[in-house]
Design a protein around this motif. Sequence first.
Motif, short mmCIF file in Angstrom:
data_model
loop_
_atom_site.label_atom_id
_atom_site.label_comp_id
_atom_site.label_asym_id
_atom_site.label_seq_id
_atom_site.Cartn_x
_atom_site.Cartn_y
_atom_site.Cartn_z
N ARG A 1 -6.21 -3.12 -4.31
CA ARG A 1 -7.11 -2.50 -5.28
C ARG A 1 -7.17 -1.01 -5.01
NH1 ARG A 1 -12.43 -5.63 -4.38
NH2 ARG A 1 -11.54 -5.59 -2.29
N ALA B 1 -9.35 5.32 -2.79
CA ALA B 1 -9.16 4.45 -1.63
C ALA B 1 -8.24 3.30 -1.98
CB ALA B 1 -10.52 3.92 -1.17
N TYR B 2 -7.46 2.87 -0.99
CA TYR B 2 -6.56 1.72 -1.12
C TYR B 2 -7.22 0.55 -0.42
CZ TYR B 2 -2.98 5.19 -2.25
OH TYR B 2 -2.27 6.20 -2.82
N LEU B 3 -7.40 -0.56 -1.13
CA LEU B 3 -8.05 -1.72 -0.53
C LEU B 3 -7.11 -2.91 -0.62
CD1 LEU B 3 -11.40 -1.08 -2.40
CD2 LEU B 3 -10.91 -0.47 -0.03
N GLU C 1 -2.62 11.58 -6.57
CA GLU C 1 -3.47 11.68 -5.39
C GLU C 1 -3.52 13.10 -4.85
OE1 GLU C 1 -2.54 8.81 -2.36
OE2 GLU C 1 -4.48 9.12 -1.39
N SER D 1 1.64 9.47 -5.78
CA SER D 1 1.32 10.65 -4.96
C SER D 1 1.01 11.88 -5.81
CB SER D 1 2.46 10.94 -3.99
OG SER D 1 3.62 11.24 -4.71
N ALA E 1 1.29 4.19 -2.80
CA ALA E 1 0.95 5.58 -2.51
C ALA E 1 2.09 6.50 -2.93
CB ALA E 1 0.65 5.74 -1.02
N ASP E 2 3.30 6.03 -2.68
CA ASP E 2 4.48 6.80 -3.05
C ASP E 2 4.53 7.01 -4.57
OD1 ASP E 2 6.80 7.96 -1.77
OD2 ASP E 2 7.99 6.56 -2.98
N GLU F 1 0.81 -1.20 0.00
CA GLU F 1 0.00 0.00 0.00
C GLU F 1 0.86 1.28 0.00
OE1 GLU F 1 -2.56 -0.36 3.34
OE2 GLU F 1 -3.71 1.45 2.85
N SER F 2 1.91 1.27 0.84
CA SER F 2 2.67 2.51 0.98
C SER F 2 3.56 2.78 -0.22
CB SER F 2 3.50 2.48 2.27
OG SER F 2 4.27 1.30 2.30
N SER F 3 4.13 1.73 -0.82
CA SER F 3 4.94 1.94 -2.02
C SER F 3 4.06 2.44 -3.16
CB SER F 3 5.62 0.64 -2.44
OG SER F 3 6.37 0.11 -1.39
#
Lengths: 415, 415
Positions: B220, B211-213, B201, B198, B194-195, B190-192
């Motif tokens: 997803r 949203a991150y699922l 986002e 970004s 988001a990076d 999830e964090s990679s």
Amino acid sequence: MFAEIITIGDEILIGQIIDTNSAFIAQELNKIGVSVYQISSVQDERLHILEALKEAEARADVIIITGGLGPTKDDITKHTLCEYFNDTLVESKEVLAHVEAIFKKHLGIPLLEVNKNQALVPSRADVLHNEFGTAPGMWIKSEGKVFVSLPGVPFEMKNLITTKVIPRIIHEFKRPYIVHKTIITYGIGESSLADRISSVEDNLPSMVKLAYLPSLGSVRLRLSAKGNDSEQLNAMVNIEAEKIRNLLGDIILGEAGDEPVESVVAQLFTKKGMSLGTAESCTGGKIAQQITSIPGASAYFKGSIVSYATETKIELLKVSKATIDEFSVVSAEVAVEMATNLRKILKTDFAIATTGNAGPTKGDSDAEVGTVFIAVVSPKATVVEKYSMGSQRERIVQKTVNKAFEMLQKEILKF
Amino acid sequence: MFAEIITIGDEILIGQIIDTNSAFIAQELNKIGVSVYQISSVQDERLHILEALKEAEARADVIIITGGLGPTKDDITKHTLCEYFNDTLVESKEVLAHVEAIFKKHLGIPLLEVNKNQALVPSRADVLHNEFGTAPGMWIKSEGKVFVSLPGVPFEMKNLITTKVIPRIIHEFKRPYIVHKTIITYGIGESSLADRISSVEDNLPSMVKLAYLPSLGSVRLRLSAKGNDSEQLNAMVNIEAEKIRNLLGDIILGEAGDEPVESVVAQLFTKKGMSLGTAESCTGGKIAQQITSIPGASAYFKGSIVSYATETKIELLKVSKATIDEFSVVSAEVAVEMATNLRKILKTDFAIATTGNAGPTKGDSDAEVGTVFIAVVSPKATVVEKYSMGSQRERIVQKTVNKAFEMLQKEILKF
């Protein structure tokens, strides 16, 4: 003593995922005498979370919050908790070291800036160490009430509940006892049951509650009592259970904890040293899957032939084509041949077989949708039963699986 | 436009059952542009239900209530609705006739006095005919808001939602559009993720949410937008999706509605006229079970051999004892032999096999808990992959099943 559970996350409110966390948390709280007053699922939205916290605080002593602790921007639980308690986020060295270790060891990639945020916690929170993930649990005490914030990932949450949250609630709160007793009945509906036990229900002591829990093919009657004297509660519940037993003796299947029937069957087969195999048509492997969901199944379960196609029944299970032609593929005769042959093929003590039509249309036979035959063959007996399981595919399969375990339980008890 | 869902019943609050109803209702409401603001599970208790109704009415336009409509004394929803609306219960002739017919036709027993109560409804309620059960649905309009009360039995509730409630909401309310687009990624956390996205986002239009699922093995990304102009919403979401696609091209598995992967695989096999069989060890029949949960599976699925015991692998699947001795039962070689032999035994185009250790202890091999091999054999290729699925039994099995469908999807797409 009351608790409330708040789950945070749009994915529940758009129906993308089913909230299984709350049932787990509620079960664990109940075991230690903490009643859950309400479960609320709210949006990833600041004002909404604040409102839910306020409402829950007014009603409960312990508020357990799951979700919204990820490293991404839609995760706002920690910030909102800070706003609620007029607090600020500070870096926890302990959490930071843990997050760094996880990245190094399991992911083999360097820590990203965004993951450092995982180490930020409200200054007044006690960190609950999350050994399985990067989001720490948090325990915040405020005016005699406790707020616990946990990650929403089920296995991380479960581990934190079991190893951290429950022990600490036990330690910090004086709790009443809750006693449950469940009587499992079969064969008659909720209303007929109510009619037969109305004399008991109308005269229940005020501390005892009775609930009817219908599930496929059976109704569970749950007696519950809550108070400070565990002996008295147990005695009261036992007296009422005895009265119900006297009225319903002929239709009681058993009494339970809430142990699933596949666990009971697993224990019986293991204890008696008997082996088992399944030959599944309409259940498509679901009996095998439920059996193997219990650790240790390999002690008694050899395997299964899922003979979904008619040709698979003939070629692999050696069901005779003559039997199929004469009686059709959905018949008692075919079910018995499937079980008998599987027992020989796998060299097991017991075999169970299912054949039926789960719909939505008629398949390789003329049997009505919902018609199912289940056969059990053991060293002592060959039993075959016919059922009409309704018209809903999912229910037909689940009802058949339930009946299969019921039949297995009945037959293994003869040994 | 907002809705709220209230589920009534102690069995949810003690964790005895998981609330699956709310996810279904939320999904159906979302499809027609109705957002669910909150889901609340409350006790079978008059004051608590009254409080929940009041809170929900303050926030939402449609309040959907499930549960508490049975014929027994712990079912108090109807009485409480009457109290809330200052109304009284009256007998519905239509419902009474239906209840009598059900008892006569399906149960073959006379109507009990207690069941006549099923025909009582608040005088201001419109009855929603429940063809599958005795508890009617009810539609109550009050000051521009709508309260809908439905039975808690899932298949009765689902039928009422689909055939009665949703069409009537569509007819009576002007609703905004909601557009979702889900991008399925694999291989990074999830964090990679988001990076990497970004820049997208940080610059999302205010109407679009991201949203991150995370679920087992994949994350997803869900883009959602809500408003009155469906074309504009779709365009906005597509622009953002395109930006994400450009940044994540290498790790995107697909885009989706929320269709489960087993449905996608079912459609592919049916369309391409290919047949399939499974040879399952550590998954214990769960792949077969998920395949057969989709109606029409018999068009391409021949069956499965669940070879839980090593001897079953040898005797039924004809895996050579030499291979097992040399490589151990949890190995790429055994997985490939299982799939290759099953494909011959069942005469299918495709076969998939799993072998692994789901724990909690080491079984018939020395493989670490969580080690799994999955093999797919098709007319074009033999593919085998090794995975480490962690240490939690349930997760190991579910992750393996997910991976199995992923591999099947990849291989069938080659045809």
